[in-house]
Write a protein that holds these residues in place. Sequence first.
Motif, short mmCIF file in Angstrom:
data_model
loop_
_atom_site.label_atom_id
_atom_site.label_comp_id
_atom_site.label_asym_id
_atom_site.label_seq_id
_atom_site.Cartn_x
_atom_site.Cartn_y
_atom_site.Cartn_z
N GLN A 13 0.83 -1.19 0.00
CA GLN A 13 0.00 0.00 0.00
C GLN A 13 0.87 1.25 0.00
OE1 GLN A 13 -2.64 -0.36 3.39
NE2 GLN A 13 -4.23 -1.31 2.12
N VAL A 113 2.29 -0.56 -6.14
CA VAL A 113 1.91 0.25 -4.98
C VAL A 113 0.46 0.68 -5.17
CG1 VAL A 113 2.47 2.24 -3.56
CG2 VAL A 113 4.29 1.07 -4.83
N SER A 114 -0.39 0.25 -4.26
CA SER A 114 -1.80 0.59 -4.35
C SER A 114 -2.10 1.85 -3.55
CB SER A 114 -2.66 -0.57 -3.84
OG SER A 114 -2.38 -0.81 -2.47
N SER A 115 -3.07 2.60 -4.02
CA SER A 115 -3.41 3.86 -3.35
C SER A 115 -4.47 3.65 -2.28
CB SER A 115 -3.91 4.87 -4.38
OG SER A 115 -5.01 4.35 -5.08
#
Length: 115
Positions: A13, A113-115
């Motif tokens: 994340q 990479v997740s928001s």
Amino acid sequence: QVQVLESGGGLVQAGGSLRLSCAASGDISRIFAIGWHRQAPGSERELVASVSGDGITYLAESVKGRFTISRDYNKNTLDLQMNNLKPEDTGVYSCNIIIGTRNFWGQGTQVTVSS
């Protein structure tokens, strides 16, 4: 022959951390430089960080203050510690070793990479 083996990467994340490691083996007695590149979807590959044979380090402006690079000359490894990751850091990260005029690449490792 030169072998380039990468490890690390994965899904994290935003704000999280990951560590990438690159290990070189084979005929590597005259490594000139070793570095990490990344390629985001739809973009060209860019140099993220590198260490030259005489120890000069480079970090792309976009990662300064968040990424650190460390090279172990005895183990022939290059680690990239990535902190405070952002979605724009997403991409395939590849290790590159320059020996003389020759370039050697690892297979690449995905960082998402997740928001």
